[in-house]
Design an enzyme around this catalytic site. Structure first.
Site, mmCIF file in Angstrom:
data_model
loop_
_atom_site.group_PDB
_atom_site.id
_atom_site.type_symbol
_atom_site.label_atom_id
_atom_site.label_comp_id
_atom_site.label_asym_id
_atom_site.label_seq_id
_atom_site.Cartn_x
_atom_site.Cartn_y
_atom_site.Cartn_z
ATOM 1 N N ASP A 30 0.815 -1.215 0.000
ATOM 2 C CA ASP A 30 0.000 0.000 0.000
ATOM 3 C C ASP A 30 0.854 1.272 0.000
ATOM 4 O OD1 ASP A 30 -2.295 1.479 0.041
ATOM 5 O OD2 ASP A 30 -2.731 1.161 2.152
ATOM 6 N N ASN A 78 -10.636 -3.018 -6.385
ATOM 7 C CA ASN A 78 -9.776 -2.103 -7.149
ATOM 8 C C ASN A 78 -10.292 -1.796 -8.555
ATOM 9 O OD1 ASN A 78 -6.634 -3.262 -5.660
ATOM 10 N ND2 ASN A 78 -7.928 -1.535 -5.096
HETATM 11 C C1 FPP Z 1 -2.044 0.023 -3.318
HETATM 12 O O1 FPP Z 1 -1.542 1.365 -3.290
HETATM 13 C C2 FPP Z 1 -1.485 -0.697 -4.461
HETATM 14 C C3 FPP Z 1 -2.224 -1.320 -5.455
HETATM 15 C C4 FPP Z 1 -3.690 -1.320 -5.460
HETATM 16 C C5 FPP Z 1 -1.557 -1.972 -6.604
HETATM 17 C C6 FPP Z 1 -0.353 -2.807 -6.293
HETATM 18 C C7 FPP Z 1 0.271 -3.194 -7.567
HETATM 19 C C8 FPP Z 1 1.603 -3.226 -7.824
HETATM 20 C C9 FPP Z 1 2.639 -2.963 -6.790
HETATM 21 C C10 FPP Z 1 2.102 -3.489 -9.206
HETATM 22 C C11 FPP Z 1 2.022 -4.860 -9.756
HETATM 23 C C12 FPP Z 1 2.244 -6.021 -8.847
HETATM 24 C C13 FPP Z 1 3.141 -7.045 -9.032
HETATM 25 C C14 FPP Z 1 3.028 -8.255 -8.151
HETATM 26 C C15 FPP Z 1 4.172 -7.023 -10.083
HETATM 27 P P1 FPP Z 1 -2.558 2.550 -3.532
HETATM 28 O O2 FPP Z 1 -2.651 2.837 -4.990
HETATM 29 O O3 FPP Z 1 -3.867 2.251 -2.865
HETATM 30 O O4 FPP Z 1 -1.816 3.716 -2.798
HETATM 31 P P2 FPP Z 1 -2.506 4.942 -2.045
HETATM 32 O O5 FPP Z 1 -3.266 4.358 -0.884
HETATM 33 O O6 FPP Z 1 -1.331 5.751 -1.625
HETATM 34 O O7 FPP Z 1 -3.382 5.646 -3.026
#
Ligand code: FPP
Length: 252
Positions: A30, A78
């Site tokens: 996150d 998501n």
């Molecule tokens: C949460 O941060 C993250 C996600 C919903 C996406 C995670 C995906 C990756 C790291 C890329 C692909 C994965 C792999 C296994 C190669 P957020 O966007 O909710 O952050 P925020 O809370 O700061 O908005």
């Protein structure tokens, strides 16, 4: 000058007790969006940086000898994000899975997916299945990465319950014989030990539908570090903290 007074750079996992490492670490990746915002970058740049962190931490876990790592890559919720952000995350998955496919034999790991893959594009679904299949064939793989993709814990439990109920109707299961061990075999995580340690970076203090069944006896580690900044050093801190915990599993 006494050069020997210089402290050598700490080796991976120095200060950790190798006999008391978790068998299974699970991470909610996150904070990608906030990391990007702080730098005036688009959210997608945060996901790209987060994907690099995923690779670094996956290899670190393998090098430390932690046999299972589970990461929350994309939840059932998501899909509510802007379409460009969803497709950027899917592109990253494609890129990293293609790389994993090439390296898993050489580097001795396999990949599994938790979640309902039916909602993915046929190409991505195919890539996931191919990645799982290739991983099955990696002889002597000592390390498994579980990628939660279109995953929600309640969705996983409901799919398992439906599947078990179908087996009851077909006479393959008996209602009286249902135990948590039997039910676990219907979950996406079948065959994988429950996580010992669940890590959530970025300062949020919730589980967000991540492995609710499997988390029953997990230890939790929260840090304010945003996922793209999560380094092997932060992982070591989480592991050191885990080693200071007393786990009683309901006993005394
Ligand atoms: C949460 O941060 C993250 C996600 C919903 C996406 C995670 C995906 C990756 C790291 C890329 C692909 C994965 C792999 C296994 C190669 P957020 O966007 O909710 O952050 P925020 O809370 O700061 O908005």
């Amino acid at each position: 000058m006494a050069f020997w007074h210089k402290k050598p750079k700490p080796a991976a996992g120095e200060g950790l007790d190798p006999s008391r490492l978790p068998r299974h670490v699970a991470i909610i990746m996150d904070g990608n969006g906030r990391w990007a915002k702080k730098r005036g970058l688009p959210r997608t740049a945060g996901h790209a940086a987060g994907a690099e962190t995923f690779r670094t931490i996956a290899y670190r876990c393998r090098d430390l000898g932690i046999p299972y790592l589970t990461v929350y890559a994309f939840s059932t919720e998501n899909w509510k994000r802007p379409v460009e952000e969803v497709s950027a995350i899917m592109d990253l998955l494609r890129k990293y899975l293609a790389e994993a496919l090439e390296k898993m034999e050489r580097d001795g790991f396999r990949i599994k997916f938790f979640g309902d893959l039916a909602a993915l594009t046929p190409e991505l679904r195919q890539l996931c299945l191919e990645t799982e299949e290739t991983g099955q064939g990696v002889a002597g793989a000592k390390y498994q990465i579980n990628v939660c993709l279109n995953y929600g814990g309640r969705d996983e439990i409901l799919r398992a319950a439906k599947s078990w109920a179908r087996d009851v109707l077909a006479g393959r299961q008996q209602v009286e014989e249902l135990t948590d061990e039997v039910f676990s075999r219907y979950l996406d995580s079948r065959g994988v030990p429950d996580p010992d340690l669940i890590i959530r970076p970025s300062g949020e203090l919730r589980l967000s539908n991540f492995l609710p069944w499997q988390a029953a006896y997990a230890e939790f580690y929260f840090t304010d570090v945003l996922w793209p900044d999560f380094s092997p050093g932060v992982l070591d801190e989480a592991l050191a903290d885990f080693q200071r915990r007393q786990r009683r599993f309901g006993g005394v």
